[in-house]
Scaffold this motif. Structure first.
Motif, PDB file in Angstrom:
ATOM      1  N   ILE A  71       0.771  -1.102  -0.037  1.00  0.00           N
ATOM      2  CA  ILE A  71       0.111   0.211  -0.059  1.00  0.00           C
ATOM      3  C   ILE A  71       1.008   1.193   0.097  1.00  0.00           C
ATOM      4  N   VAL A  72       0.560   2.287  -0.727  1.00  0.00           N
ATOM      5  CA  VAL A  72       1.169   3.477  -0.951  1.00  0.00           C
ATOM      6  C   VAL A  72       0.135   4.568  -0.158  1.00  0.00           C
ATOM      7  N   PRO A  73       0.615   5.262   0.812  1.00  0.00           N
ATOM      8  CA  PRO A  73      -0.050   6.415   1.513  1.00  0.00           C
ATOM      9  C   PRO A  73      -0.106   7.569   0.475  1.00  0.00           C
ATOM     10  N   GLN A  74      -1.403   8.114   0.277  1.00  0.00           N
ATOM     11  CA  GLN A  74      -1.239   9.372  -0.443  1.00  0.00           C
ATOM     12  C   GLN A  74      -1.324  10.731   0.531  1.00  0.00           C
ATOM     13  N   SER A  75      -1.542  10.708   1.668  1.00  0.00           N
ATOM     14  CA  SER A  75      -1.842  12.111   2.464  1.00  0.00           C
ATOM     15  C   SER A  75      -0.852  11.917   3.664  1.00  0.00           C
ATOM     16  N   LYS A  76      -1.050  10.870   4.588  1.00  0.00           N
ATOM     17  CA  LYS A  76      -0.384  10.979   5.781  1.00  0.00           C
ATOM     18  C   LYS A  76       0.531   9.633   5.910  1.00  0.00           C
ATOM     19  N   LYS A  77       1.659   9.707   6.724  1.00  0.00           N
ATOM     20  CA  LYS A  77       2.690   8.837   7.033  1.00  0.00           C
ATOM     21  C   LYS A  77       1.739   7.546   7.808  1.00  0.00           C
ATOM     22  N   ILE A  78       2.384   6.340   7.255  1.00  0.00           N
ATOM     23  CA  ILE A  78       1.763   5.424   8.076  1.00  0.00           C
ATOM     24  C   ILE A  78       2.777   4.843   8.812  1.00  0.00           C
ATOM     25  N   THR A  79       2.626   4.776  10.305  1.00  0.00           N
ATOM     26  CA  THR A  79       3.613   4.235  11.250  1.00  0.00           C
ATOM     27  C   THR A  79       3.525   2.726  11.683  1.00  0.00           C
ATOM     28  N   PRO A  80       4.486   2.325  12.287  1.00  0.00           N
ATOM     29  CA  PRO A  80       4.479   0.782  12.583  1.00  0.00           C
ATOM     30  C   PRO A  80       3.072   0.526  13.458  1.00  0.00           C
ATOM     31  N   LEU A  81       2.898   1.478  14.413  1.00  0.00           N
ATOM     32  CA  LEU A  81       1.887   1.050  15.301  1.00  0.00           C
ATOM     33  C   LEU A  81       0.426   0.969  14.441  1.00  0.00           C
ATOM     34  N   PHE A  82       0.361   2.122  13.474  1.00  0.00           N
ATOM     35  CA  PHE A  82      -0.805   2.097  12.646  1.00  0.00           C
ATOM     36  C   PHE A  82      -0.856   0.793  11.806  1.00  0.00           C
ATOM     37  N   ARG A  83       0.121   0.054  11.197  1.00  0.00           N
ATOM     38  CA  ARG A  83       0.165  -0.910  10.317  1.00  0.00           C
ATOM     39  C   ARG A  83      -0.214  -2.160  11.228  1.00  0.00           C
ATOM     40  N   LYS A  84       0.472  -2.208  12.466  1.00  0.00           N
ATOM     41  CA  LYS A  84      -0.025  -3.521  13.045  1.00  0.00           C
ATOM     42  C   LYS A  84      -1.152  -3.373  13.847  1.00  0.00           C
ATOM     43  N   SER A  85      -1.947  -2.112  13.858  1.00  0.00           N
ATOM     44  CA  SER A  85      -3.203  -2.194  14.321  1.00  0.00           C
ATOM     45  C   SER A  85      -4.285  -2.617  13.318  1.00  0.00           C
ATOM     46  N   TYR A  86      -3.988  -2.187  12.106  1.00  0.00           N
ATOM     47  CA  TYR A  86      -4.807  -2.497  10.926  1.00  0.00           C
ATOM     48  C   TYR A  86      -4.752  -3.976  10.725  1.00  0.00           C
ATOM     49  N   ASN A  87      -3.447  -4.488  10.828  1.00  0.00           N
ATOM     50  CA  ASN A  87      -3.482  -6.004  10.622  1.00  0.00           C
ATOM     51  C   ASN A  87      -4.337  -6.877  11.445  1.00  0.00           C
ATOM     52  N   VAL A  88      -4.246  -6.434  12.772  1.00  0.00           N
ATOM     53  CA  VAL A  88      -4.971  -6.985  13.878  1.00  0.00           C
ATOM     54  C   VAL A  88      -6.676  -7.005  13.474  1.00  0.00           C
ATOM     55  N   MET A  89      -7.289  -5.729  13.147  1.00  0.00           N
ATOM     56  CA  MET A  89      -8.424  -5.452  13.011  1.00  0.00           C
ATOM     57  C   MET A  89      -8.853  -6.272  11.782  1.00  0.00           C
ATOM     58  N   LEU A  90      -8.014  -6.495  10.912  1.00  0.00           N
ATOM     59  CA  LEU A  90      -8.358  -7.133   9.628  1.00  0.00           C
ATOM     60  C   LEU A  90      -8.790  -8.759   9.928  1.00  0.00           C
ATOM     61  N   HIS A  91      -7.656  -9.155  10.852  1.00  0.00           N
ATOM     62  CA  HIS A  91      -7.666 -10.578  11.287  1.00  0.00           C
ATOM     63  C   HIS A  91      -8.936 -10.851  11.898  1.00  0.00           C
ATOM     64  N   LEU A  92      -9.479  -9.890  12.718  1.00  0.00           N
ATOM     65  CA  LEU A  92     -10.468 -10.019  13.775  1.00  0.00           C
ATOM     66  C   LEU A  92     -11.859 -10.091  12.653  1.00  0.00           C
ATOM     67  N   ALA A  93     -11.826  -9.123  11.799  1.00  0.00           N
ATOM     68  CA  ALA A  93     -12.778  -9.186  10.795  1.00  0.00           C
ATOM     69  C   ALA A  93     -12.996 -10.249   9.938  1.00  0.00           C
ATOM     70  N   GLN A  94     -11.898 -10.829   9.603  1.00  0.00           N
ATOM     71  CA  GLN A  94     -12.072 -12.258   8.944  1.00  0.00           C
ATOM     72  C   GLN A  94     -12.509 -13.272   9.612  1.00  0.00           C
ATOM     73  N   GLU A  95     -12.455 -13.269  10.593  1.00  0.00           N
ATOM     74  CA  GLU A  95     -12.650 -14.336  11.840  1.00  0.00           C
ATOM     75  C   GLU A  95     -14.379 -14.025  12.043  1.00  0.00           C
ATOM     76  N   GLN A  96     -14.739 -12.832  11.962  1.00  0.00           N
ATOM     77  CA  GLN A  96     -16.207 -12.575  12.032  1.00  0.00           C
ATOM     78  C   GLN A  96     -17.119 -12.766  10.788  1.00  0.00           C
ATOM     79  N   GLY A  97     -16.221 -12.867   9.705  1.00  0.00           N
ATOM     80  CA  GLY A  97     -17.015 -13.247   8.359  1.00  0.00           C
ATOM     81  C   GLY A  97     -17.506 -11.906   7.412  1.00  0.00           C
ATOM     82  N   MET A  98     -17.856 -12.376   6.354  1.00  0.00           N
ATOM     83  CA  MET A  98     -18.330 -11.561   5.461  1.00  0.00           C
ATOM     84  C   MET A  98     -19.740 -11.161   5.486  1.00  0.00           C
ATOM     85  N   GLU A  99     -20.427 -11.928   6.284  1.00  0.00           N
ATOM     86  CA  GLU A  99     -21.813 -11.475   6.511  1.00  0.00           C
ATOM     87  C   GLU A  99     -22.069 -10.108   6.949  1.00  0.00           C
TER      88      GLU A  99
END
Length: 509
Positions: A71-99
């Motif tokens: 991913i390429v940021p267009q407006s703001k810097k992506i920090t390590p904390l930012f990216r780690k948080s996003y990965n965890v939230m995505l994992h939780l969302a995948q566990e909860q499902g597309m429905e």
């Protein structure tokens, strides 16, 4: 984005590594959703099925779409904390499902270390707001692979709610990206436990991309300018575009490679391709390590929330949130904890006066503990943190010693000036008698003849004689301890000089 002002904190979480052979597993292999919308992790083939046992078996793996790796940021810097948080939230969302359209999780499942009933909400809101408003390009590291190009925010919205005495985080994804994010057809498998140990954004991004190609052996070949925003996490501003390759290699690529090779289960090597005399394209070779690091948590357990205890401590001591987060990722948790212990003691003592700049003081201690500006703690492996933490206490003693030396030197300068003024205020006869006594004393001590001659020809104020006269006069009028300040005298000088990094002779960066 709906984030209440009094809402509790946000999520900053770990992320991890992927597996090569499974990097392109089709969505048809994904397990069906469980009752209640929870989705099982994809079934893994076992050695009995004719495949060797995987090193990541039993670990919680995130199926990250290839389009979300580079991913390429267009407006703001992506920090390590930012990216780690996003990965965890995505994992939780995948566990909860597309429905589901809205995904929910207790904030404590994503983030640890904050007092959710206090005012520690600024950090949470800042990261959630950035996820919702930061525009990014979604692209695969391999040209032509994955879904079509897209640009959007990382999440569609975020909201913090308090229900039944517990704080919950709710979020959603863009309608056009939801299918690809939650049930990707081409994806990389990433270990959240592994990524949790990485500090810099460059190392996290490089590990995610290289893990995609661990069975292939090499990443795709791209122009070096393509890698710049992907690894740095910074938008392509005019200033960034003017950055020379040698600086990008030194500050981002080399450190990311060192960190990935020291901490993760793969080894990465940079491959450079020239066009004439200049580097044009980059590629990375990837190979598995023979000995894979053991997981830090029991196999099969849920992803662990990122502990922000030290960031919260730093902000309570007067350090800006962003600076505290930067120190956490640059130096590591253990060194930051030890340095904050030092800062806490200094703030509590208020000696010689209240600390003016906690951020500069903290930085000075951390730099001293690290042992050099070019040393990257993460590059030495996880055990390096313990060594760095021990050096933080040594750095404290060095900081305090430099301050005391500076104050003592200033006190002695003032005392000598005072003694010289006293002698100069004497009458000529008294000064001459004092010079005669000093001459006899120097002769008894066998002082070099040239110094005695200077006293006779140029007087006691000559540069070669002055220190002898001040010592002789001070010993007679004050005593042999004349050049040793008391604690109160040092305190008086320190209160006037202050306690900044400059007064201590430090470079706080």
């Amino acid at each position: 984005m709906n984030v209440p002002d009094e809402a509790p904190p946000v999520s900053l979480l770990p992320a991890g590594a992927q597996t090569p052979a499974e990097a392109e597993a089709p969505s048809a292999l994904l397990a069906p959703a469980m009752p209640g919308g929870t989705r099982r992790a994809p079934a893994r083939r076992s050695a009995a099925a004719g495949l060797p046992a995987r090193a990541d078996a039993g670990q919680e793996l995130l199926r990250k779409p290839v389009n979300a790796l580079a991913i390429v940021p267009q407006s703001k810097k992506i920090t390590p904390l930012f990216r780690k948080s996003y990965n965890v939230m995505l994992h939780l969302a995948q566990e909860q499902g597309m429905e589901r359209d809205i995904f929910r999780a207790p904030i404590s499942a994503v983030l640890a270390g904050l007092d959710f009933d206090s005012n520690d909400t600024g950090l949470v809101k800042r990261h959630l707001r950035a996820m919702a408003t930061t525009a990014v390009e979604w692209q695969s590291p391999t040209t032509g692979e994955g879904a079509s190009w897209a640009i959007s925010g990382l999440i569609g919205h975020a909201e913090i709610k308090r229900e039944g005495g517990q704080n919950w985080l709710e979020w959603s994804y863009s309608v056009r990206l939801k299918q690809e994010l939650l049930e990707p057809s081409v994806f990389a498998r990433l270990s959240l436990e592994m990524i949790a140990q990485l500090r810099s954004h460059g190392a996290i991004a490089l590990y995610e991309i290289c893990s995609r190609y661990r069975d292939v052996g090499r990443t795709s070949r791209q122009a070096w300018s393509w890698w710049r925003p992907v690894l740095s996490g910074k938008p392509e501003t005019d200033k960034q575009k003017q950055l020379e390759y040698r600086f990008f290699k030194r500050d981002v690529i080399k450190r990311a490679i060192d960190e990935v090779n020291a901490i993760t289960d793969i080894e990465v090597e940079l491959l450079e391709y020239k066009a004439g005399r200049f580097i044009a394209d980059l590629q990375f070779s990837v190979r598995r390590k023979q000995q894979v690091p053991l997981p830090l948590v029991p196999p099969g357990s849920a992803p662990q929330p990122l502990d922000l205890t030290q960031v919260v401590r730093a902000t309570a001591l007067g350090v800006d949130e962003e600076r505290a987060e930067q120190c956490l990722h640059e130096f590591g948790e253990a060194p930051l904890k030890a340095a904050l212990d030092v800062l806490e003691r200094r703030v509590a003592s208020a000696f010689p006066q209240p600390l003016r700049d906690p951020q500069r003081y903290l930085r000075a201690v951390l730099e001293g503990a690290r042992g050099g500006p070019d040393e990257t703690p993460a590059a030495h492996g996880p055990g390096h943190d313990a060594d760095a933490a021990g050096r933080a206490d040594l750095a404290l003693r060095e900081v305090e010693a430099k301050r005391r030396v500076k104050w003592t030197e200033e006190w002695l300068r003032r005392r000598r000036d005072g003694l010289a003024d006293e002698i100069a205020a004497m009458g000529e006869e008294a000064q001459q008698a004092l010079c005669d006594s000093l001459l006899a004393d120097m002769a008894a001590r066998n002082v070099h003849p040239s110094i005695r001659k200077r006293l006779q020809t140029s007087g006691w104020q000559h540069a070669m004689v002055l220190h002898e006269m001040l010592r002789f006069y001070a010993n007679a009028s004050i005593g042999e301890q004349w050049d040793q300040p008391s604690a109160q005298q040092l305190l008086d000088v320190a209160a006037q000089l202050g306690d900044t990094a400059e007064s201590a002779g430090l470079s706080a960066g």
